[in-house]
Design an enzyme around this catalytic site. Sequence first.
Site, mmCIF file in Angstrom:
data_model
loop_
_atom_site.group_PDB
_atom_site.id
_atom_site.type_symbol
_atom_site.label_atom_id
_atom_site.label_comp_id
_atom_site.label_asym_id
_atom_site.label_seq_id
_atom_site.Cartn_x
_atom_site.Cartn_y
_atom_site.Cartn_z
ATOM 1 N N GLY A 46 11.948 23.217 31.016
ATOM 2 C CA GLY A 46 11.937 24.518 31.817
ATOM 3 C C GLY A 46 11.880 25.806 30.968
ATOM 4 O O GLY A 46 11.680 26.986 31.474
ATOM 5 N N LYS A 202 11.635 50.967 63.050
ATOM 6 C CA LYS A 202 11.878 49.351 62.726
ATOM 7 C C LYS A 202 13.122 49.271 62.243
ATOM 8 O O LYS A 202 13.896 50.100 61.995
ATOM 9 C CB LYS A 202 11.025 49.181 61.383
ATOM 10 C CG LYS A 202 11.024 47.652 61.056
ATOM 11 C CD LYS A 202 10.363 47.593 59.603
ATOM 12 C CE LYS A 202 10.875 47.719 58.298
ATOM 13 N NZ LYS A 202 10.276 47.235 57.180
ATOM 14 N N THR A 235 5.857 38.904 53.751
ATOM 15 C CA THR A 235 5.565 37.976 55.149
ATOM 16 C C THR A 235 4.582 38.537 55.908
ATOM 17 O O THR A 235 3.952 37.822 56.856
ATOM 18 C CB THR A 235 6.698 37.572 55.616
ATOM 19 O OG1 THR A 235 7.434 38.390 56.249
ATOM 20 C CG2 THR A 235 7.881 36.877 54.520
ATOM 21 N N GLY A 237 5.490 40.527 58.403
ATOM 22 C CA GLY A 237 6.414 40.685 59.446
ATOM 23 C C GLY A 237 6.338 42.303 59.793
ATOM 24 O O GLY A 237 5.978 42.579 61.176
ATOM 25 N N THR A 238 6.726 42.993 58.998
ATOM 26 C CA THR A 238 6.707 44.458 59.210
ATOM 27 C C THR A 238 5.316 45.066 59.703
ATOM 28 O O THR A 238 5.218 45.835 60.886
ATOM 29 C CB THR A 238 7.199 45.306 57.833
ATOM 30 O OG1 THR A 238 8.334 44.785 57.546
ATOM 31 C CG2 THR A 238 7.149 46.865 58.085
HETATM 32 C C1 R5P Z 1 10.295 47.569 53.148
HETATM 33 O O1 R5P Z 1 11.131 48.604 53.193
HETATM 34 C C2 R5P Z 1 8.987 47.419 52.430
HETATM 35 O O2 R5P Z 1 8.461 48.703 52.098
HETATM 36 C C3 R5P Z 1 8.081 46.658 53.277
HETATM 37 O O3 R5P Z 1 7.681 47.190 54.596
HETATM 38 C C4 R5P Z 1 8.552 45.141 53.387
HETATM 39 O O4 R5P Z 1 9.296 44.798 52.264
HETATM 40 C C5 R5P Z 1 7.478 44.320 53.830
HETATM 41 O O5 R5P Z 1 8.034 42.783 54.117
HETATM 42 P P1 R5P Z 1 7.422 41.923 55.138
HETATM 43 O O6 R5P Z 1 5.947 42.068 55.071
HETATM 44 O O7 R5P Z 1 8.108 40.720 54.913
HETATM 45 O O8 R5P Z 1 7.946 42.595 56.442
#
Ligand code: R5P
Length: 327
Positions: A46, A202, A235, A237-238
């Site tokens: 590795g 959020k 991902t 999600g946000t």
């Molecule tokens: C958070 O503070 C970042 O700016 C992004 O909103 C976040 O990291 C995005 O992550 P995910 O797409 O998994 O929700």
Amino acid sequence: MTEITNPGEKKMALLSGSAHPELAQQIAAELGNEVLPSSSYVFANGERYVRFEESVRGADAFVIQAHPAPINEWLMEQLIMIDSLKRASARSITVVSPFYPYARQDKKHKGREPISARLISDLYKTAGADRLMSVDLHTAQIQGFFDGPVDHLMAIPLLAEYVASKVDTKNVTVVSPDTGRVRVAEEWAELLGGAPLAFVHKTRDINVPNQAISKTVVGDIEGRTCVLIDDMIDTGGTIAGAVKVLKDNGAKDVIIAATHAVFSHPAAERLGSCGASEVVVTNTLPLRDDQKFENLTVLSIAPLLGRAIKEVFDEGSVTSLFEGKAH
Ligand code: R5P
């Protein structure tokens, strides 16, 4: 010949890690230069090995590396490249990391946590870097982690110019997906002709990674075209949660714009089906086919990085690229 020499006898050497060679090639093309040939491979256990095939003695070296998953692999390769340049007598070494690794670990939320974003800067410095160049840092304060000059480039004007060409700016509201990004949303609003702002409330359980809950929207978005912005989508999600809140509250349309397309699973599925009419990102990170979806637009960050590298090499002004503005 892969180095360019100007009348002042300065030499530029562009080096590319293995994570995103296409971006390095695009940057080299912007500069009318070539990426210096190198060998990079991994031993059976590795360990990474890197060697440049031509002399870098006296060169101003730019070490271009992207940091998709597996991020530690690409970070280590970049550190080894810096060490190699230092030992081969490069005159200066600039780290070009468009997506700064570990940027989200920039402060302690609880006792006994690390500040990994600071550690990354220390690693670059210890390896031999003189200067750091990055794009849309997760928080602008990360600039202070590196002990040396930092060029903090902004992709927002590039993204905003594209979005402005697709929407009626009179009907646009810029939306931040959380309270932390409202300041950046203000920059967007200015670029979109003084558009009004809104933000999504959020929450996140700091004990549960990769899970955010978008609750409600603050601001008037009914019947509006919402430009939902973020620095990165991981991902999804946000952003997908925020789109749902906006649609539930009467948004006419949602366009998503983010600089860094991390797109960890299941981002492609979430983004492709969240109801946004378009998702606009840059190519600070490479995307595999399975990370892409129908309404995705990828803008090249290479012209901006090329211009910034040229300014650094010519000892000009990187700030001038942004009309004196900074995040
Ligand atoms: C958070 O503070 C970042 O700016 C992004 O909103 C976040 O990291 C995005 O992550 P995910 O797409 O998994 O929700």
